[in-house]
Write an enzyme that holds these catalytic residues in place. Structure first.
Site, PDB file in Angstrom:
ATOM      1  N   ASP A   7       4.593  33.090   8.567  1.00  0.00           N
ATOM      2  CA  ASP A   7       5.107  31.727   8.693  1.00  0.00           C
ATOM      3  C   ASP A   7       4.920  31.260  10.133  1.00  0.00           C
ATOM      4  OD1 ASP A   7       7.038  33.086  10.122  1.00  0.00           O
ATOM      5  OD2 ASP A   7       8.652  32.762   8.675  1.00  0.00           O
ATOM      6  N   ASP A  19       5.989  37.961  10.191  1.00  0.00           N
ATOM      7  CA  ASP A  19       6.039  37.177   8.964  1.00  0.00           C
ATOM      8  C   ASP A  19       4.882  36.186   8.904  1.00  0.00           C
ATOM      9  OD1 ASP A  19       8.357  38.495   8.375  1.00  0.00           O
ATOM     10  OD2 ASP A  19       9.700  36.863   8.986  1.00  0.00           O
ATOM     11  N   ASP A  64       7.091  30.833  12.611  1.00  0.00           N
ATOM     12  CA  ASP A  64       7.766  31.680  13.597  1.00  0.00           C
ATOM     13  C   ASP A  64       7.014  32.991  13.799  1.00  0.00           C
ATOM     14  OD1 ASP A  64       9.771  29.902  14.193  1.00  0.00           O
ATOM     15  OD2 ASP A  64      11.157  30.676  12.687  1.00  0.00           O
TER      16      ASP A  64
END
Length: 664
Positions: free
Chosen positions: A529, A527, A531
């Site tokens: 993002d 992803d 994380d």
């Protein structure tokens, strides 16, 4: 589409073969005809190699004791100037050639001061070929020589003299200035990388203590850095270990000479699980080691075991520590100066001089024995770390054996979560490492089953920077990747004696066999993002520490999923960065008849969208992971993934403004 080819017809030549078929390449034509034979490639690597060859000539002057200051400048047109305060290239007329020495050096292969007596005792570069190759592969090159109170000039174009040697005027001091511009008809890349040159120049400054090298980039408003390390390779080791917990605070250093061979070693132990040994011969990085590395390893293993036995740290009935055990957590720089080095290939990545091994073995063994006797507290810590490493390796062997037995008992040894592809051709197969089961499901449905495999990963994998091999092998996600790839992991403890004695580096031995790799591309898809970035970094840490050849040989990639979906009426667009979003909005019009969706994760895309944006080879963008500087890579991984918090905080604060999405 494949075509049937008649090999005999395709390779056939005219029957007539006589003297008319023989061609003699005059002067430097051979270099221009086959440049990759001389400098390795005509891409970015070969382009930078030209600069290294000119710098190496200045370094040779420094090794001979006649140069202390070197300046390298990248000009706005991507031409290069290298200047030094050495003796200056000779300009007197050579009786046989009836030309000035500087002209002969620049236009005749294998001409220089590195072949006879009295020129240079030791030297790097391509031994009389390097600067000549630079001249041959430059659209223009000028040399300015300061010596005997005069300034001399001579000019060339594509290896041919365009302006004979002339006196420019008076000069103070001595030295050589070389200015050249690479030939754009030869090189596929003609733009120099400041960072690439910086890494090599810093390395040379470490290896030659006391020398000052300045790098200036006129393309960036005269950006300039000066490298000078009075401590030489001691500071090199300190640089590599600056963010690690140390076992011996003071670097162990030795310098000795025998039979004209100078040996210099700096080493330090850290509370880590990785080995970093960098070896050099005449400033050349011998990436695959050789006889000097073998001598060092032999002395280190013997000396530590002897000390452990003598001081009852190892009992008589206990097995001796292996070379891998005593090198765990070791950082070392081994630098040799050899009058007549013998390398196994033109690229000079492995030393072959048989007489070097016993010399290094003897010098290192004596110095380490003396050090351990004088500082028993450090010696005991080193032995204790080796004993712990031996126990961990024994546990790791058991873990691997359990994995093998489990795979043998199960029907098929591939992980159950793996959605494999149909093709077995490693030249076309690729595997996506996908964050989360949701995105994994979409990827499985959207992929091309013929050549694309999908392996979903659950959460964040183990940080291998903080774990020994036995703990790493207990991680299900890591075991799944190892099994799916099929090539094993880099584990030097499984190296046979033949590989050890030949001086091969650890990423060339052990259970890792790149010929068994099942997928030509390993693509990390996480992803966009925080994380996702963390998971990507954890995966790269695993690859770098335990599957480094995959990175070196270009098998690891990073997928680039879009950040935004823009819908306007029946049309839709994808944006891969904030800037691209603004450009699209400017193009389609900023009225109320559009909708922008910010993807929070891969799971928000349906299979068709995932294929269209991220998996279709015709449309996708993937970034290939390269390893340009092993020293810097090790340092960054230690900062980002190591135990120390403060260096990580400082790194983040210093680089926060430079953060960007992984877009092109």
């Amino acid at each position: 589409m494949a075509q049937d080819i008649d090999i005999e017809k395709a390779t056939a030549v005219e029957e007539k073969y006589d003297g008319s078929k023989i061609h003699v390449l005059e002067g430097l034509e051979a270099v221009r005809k086959r440049p990759a034979m001389y400098i390795g490639s005509t891409s970015e690597r070969g382009l930078h190699h030209l600069v290294y060859e000119v710098i190496d000539n200045s370094i040779d002057e420094a090794l001979a004791g006649h140069c202390s200051d070197i300046k390298v400048t990248i000009h706005e047109d991507n031409s290069i100037t290298v200047s030094d305060d050495g003796r200056g290239i000779p300009v007197d007329i050579m009786p046989k050639e009836k030309k000035p020495a500087v002209e002969v050096i620049m236009t005749v292969l294998h001409a220089g001061g590195k072949f006879g007596d009295g020129g240079y005792k030791v030297s790097g570069g391509l031994h009389g070929v390097g600067v000549t190759c630079v001249n041959a592969l430059s659209e223009h090159l000028e040399v300015e020589v300061h010596r005997d109170g005069k300034s001399y000039g001579i000019e060339f174009a594509k290896g041919k003299t365009t302006k004979k040697l002339f006196v420019k005027g008076d000069a103070l001091g001595t030295g050589t200035i070389v200015h050249f511009k690479p030939d754009a008809s030869i090189f596929t890349v003609t733009v120099y990388s400041y960072e690439t040159l910086r890494h090599r120049i810093r390395e040379l400054a470490f290896l030659n203590k006391g020398i000052t090298i300045t790098l200036t980039d006129e393309r960036e408003n005269g950006k300039s850095e000066t490298f000078h390390f009075a401590g030489g390779i001691i500071e090199f080791v300190n640089h590599v270990d600056e963010n690690k917990d140390l076992i011996n605070d003071k670097v162990i250093y030795l310098e000795g000479a025998k039979d004209g061979i100078i040996v210099e070693l700096a080493m330090q132990y850290c509370d880590t699980y990785n080995e970093n040994v960098f070896t050099y011969v005449n400033n050349i990085n011998t990436e695959e080691g050789g006889t000097h590395l073998s001598g060092f390893r032999k002395a280190l293993t013997r000396t530590i075991n002897n000390y452990a036995r003598k001081n009852n740290l190892l009992k008589e009935n206990e097995e001796a520590l292996s070379g891998d055990d005593v090198r765990e957590g070791l950082t070392a720089v081994l630098s040799l100066k050899i009058p007549n080095p013998q390398f196994e290939s033109q690229t000079k990545i492995k030393l072959g001089n048989s007489e070097v091994m016993p010399i290094v073995d003897s010098l290192v063994g004596d110095a380490l024995t003396e050090f351990f006797e004088e500082d028993p507290s450090v010696a005991k810590k080193v032995v204790a770390k080796g004993i712990m490493a031996a126990r961990a390796r024994a546990a790791a062997r058991k873990a691997k054996e359990l994995i093998r037995r489990k795979n043998a008992l199960e029907s098929g040894s591939l992980p159950g979560k793996l959605a494999d592809c149909q093709s077995k051709d490693v030249n076309e197969t690729e595997i996506y490492l996908v964050e989360g089961d949701s995105a994994g499901g979409s990827a499985k449905q959207g992929r091309d089953r013929k050549f694309q495999a999908i392996l979903p990963l659950r959460g964040k994998i183990l940080n291998v920077e903080k774990a020994r091999l036995d703990k790493m092998l207990s991680s299900e996600e890591i075991r799944n990747m190892i099994t799916a790839f099929g090539c094993g992991i880099v584990d030097a403890s499984e190296a046979n004696e033949e590989a050890e004695s030949s001086g091969k580096k650890k990423n060339k031995v052990g259970s890792f066999d790149i010929s068994k790799l099942r997928y030509g591309k390993i693509i990390i898809m996480t992803d966009a993002d925080v994380d996702g970035a963390h998971i990507r970094t954890l995966l790269l840490t695993f690859f770098y520490r335990h599957m480094e050849p995959l990175i070196r040989e270009g098998h690891v990639y990073i997928a680039q999923p879009p950040l935004y979906l823009i819908k306007k009426g029946q049309k839709h667009f994808y944006a891969y960065s904030d800037q691209e979003l603004q450009d699209i909005l400017d193009e389609v019009g900023r009225d109320n008849n559009f909708n922008v969706q910010r993807y929070k994760g891969l799971g928000e895309m349906d299979p068709e969208q995932l294929w269209e944006t991220t998996m279709d080879p015709e449309k996708r963008t993937v970034l290939q992971v390269h390893l340009e500087d092993a020293v810097e890579a090790d340092r960054i991984f230690s900062i980002l993934m190591g135990d120390k918090v403060e260096p990580r905080r400082e790194f983040i604060e210093a680089n926060a403004k430079n953060v960007r999405n992984l877009d092109l």
